[in-house]
Design a protein around this motif. Structure first.
Motif, short mmCIF file in Angstrom:
data_model
loop_
_atom_site.label_atom_id
_atom_site.label_comp_id
_atom_site.label_asym_id
_atom_site.label_seq_id
_atom_site.Cartn_x
_atom_site.Cartn_y
_atom_site.Cartn_z
N SER A 22 52.66 90.57 47.56
CA SER A 22 52.71 90.10 48.94
C SER A 22 53.32 91.18 49.83
O SER A 22 54.06 92.05 49.37
N ALA A 39 50.44 96.05 48.15
CA ALA A 39 50.06 95.02 49.12
C ALA A 39 48.61 95.20 49.56
O ALA A 39 47.87 94.22 49.70
N LYS A 61 50.32 92.53 57.82
CA LYS A 61 49.44 91.44 57.40
C LYS A 61 48.13 91.45 58.20
O LYS A 61 47.05 91.19 57.66
#
Length: 417
Positions: free
Chosen positions: A398, A392, A235
């Motif tokens: 996600s 992603a 992330k």
């Protein structure tokens, strides 16, 4: 009857002698007075000039062995090898990387070198043990280490100078990298602060390790992509794209991130020492230690030279491989600056090859480096990473959903090992 038996025994012994000559220890065309041609499979275009120089040096000592270089882009290299292996047309000598060594060794596509090493009393102590171990499968050595690479944070000094921001150093952490990337991103000039590439080596593998995660469990049965540490690291990497601080995946596919960096469109990017030959063309580019997460960590990898099982010139191939593993050849590669040679003691010469870059960071990284995972299904898992994680990176899925799918496929592949 006795005369007939003697003749029969003579013929049988002759056949046995021929069989002994065809066991691979001595192959056709390797006689000292015969000229043979062997092929050398490689994928690094930037290394071809120094490879050609090395072959010239080799021919000064071995004029009867001609070496033909077969260059294949890395993206097609192993696919081409699989086709060649099936058709019995592998290069005699070829580059091999860690992620594929177990697959090719267990598939008997390349030969173990132990007997040849023992016969010639060839010392493996000249190379880092980690690299020798990388190319050892089930106790058998399959490759002679050629070079190694680690990761650094490359940056454009001109962009930093124009923004009045000090260059990155060993005090940087993830927060500092993001903070400076924000300051250096200039949409009017078409400059991004950082290039968040979707690459494992020198990319998200390093970030996962820095965040206390793992790529492969110690028993080699499960991947760690779906752990909290890995998810957070992925992330963080993708956040640069989401926040407009990095080109998108599509943009870095259309124009390689390395090209954007060389042309001054990227201020910073993590990358391996193998990119030094490309980046040194821009005198504004330098390199430093990567930012620290929870830990300081980077990946380490290295190539080796191996011999194909289907070679018709085993002795000539081994003679060439021994030469490629010599100090003389290591110094040729060191002077060229294209790679960090694996031969112990030759790295100092490499450090001087590009004086305007702080190449010492790649040597220092040995202290906190993590070897790339190497199992039989590594190549298959890498393909899953590419196919799944791009969803992603492109914002189509996600990170949590992507790693769930990736982990399922990767663990299924590991279960077949």
């Amino acid at each position: 009857m006795k005369k007939w038996l003697i003749m029969l025994l003579t013929v049988m012994l002759g056949l046995l002698g021929l069989a002994g000559c065809s066991n691979g220890e001595t192959t056709s065309g390797d006689a000292k007075d015969d000229k043979v041609e062997i092929t050398y499979g490689v994928w690094g275009k930037a290394q071809v000039p120094v490879i050609n120089d090395v072959i010239k040096l080799f021919n000064e000592k071995h004029p009867n062995i001609k070496v033909k270089v077969e260059l294949t882009p890395y993206g097609q290299y192993f696919q081409k090898l699989e086709t060649a292996a099936t058709g019995g047309a592998m290069p005699d000598v070829l580059w091999m990387n860690g992620p594929h060594i177990a697959q090719y060794a267990e598939g008997k596509v390349i030969i173990p070198l132990n007997d040849l090493i023992k016969k010639d009393n060839y010392s493996l102590d000249n190379y880092p043990k980690s690299l020798v171990d990388l190319y050892t499968v089930d106790g058998k050595v399959y490759g002679i280490p050629k070079d190694f690479d680690t990761t650094g944070l490359f940056y454009n000094k001109k962009i930093f100078d124009e923004a009045g921001i000090p260059y990155p150093d060993d005090t940087w952490d993830w927060n500092k990298l993001k903070e400076v990337a924000e300051k250096l991103t200039n949409k009017d000039k078409g400059i991004w602060g950082f290039g968040a590439m979707m690459e494992n080596q020198g990319g998200y593998y390093d970030l996962i390790w820095q965040n206390g995660g793992h790529i492969l469990s110690k028993d080699g049965k499960q991947v760690g992509f779906d752990t909290p540490e890995a998810i957070e690291a992925l992330k963080y990497n993708i956040s640069f794209i989401k926040e407009g601080l990095s080109p998108t995946l599509a943009q870095m596919t259309e124009t390689a991130a390395s090209e954007l960096f060389i042309s001054g469109k990227l201020a910073m990017k993590l990358d391996g020492s193998y990119m030094v030959p490309d980046y040194r063309v821009n005198p504004d580019i330098d390199v430093t230690i990567p930012p620290k997460g929870k830990n300081r960590a980077v990946s380490i990898h290295g190539l080796s030279n191996v011999i194909a099982a289907n070679t018709k010139h085993k002795d000539a191939a081994w003679t060439f491989v021994k030469f490629l593993g010599s100090k003389e050849v290591a110094e040729e590669f060191a002077k060229s600056g294209v790679v960090i040679p694996a031969y112990n003691g030759s790295q100092d010469m490499w450090l001087k090859s590009v004086p305007n870059m702080n190449l010492q960071v790649f040597i220092d990284a040995l202290e906190y480096s993590n070897p790339l995972p190497s199992v039989k299904s590594t190549g298959e898992i890498w393909q899953y990473e590419t196919d799944v994680l791009k969803k992603a990176w492109a914002g189509e899925e996600s990170v949590e959903d992507a790693v769930k799918e990736l982990s399922k496929k990767a663990n299924e592949a590991l279960s077949k090992n």
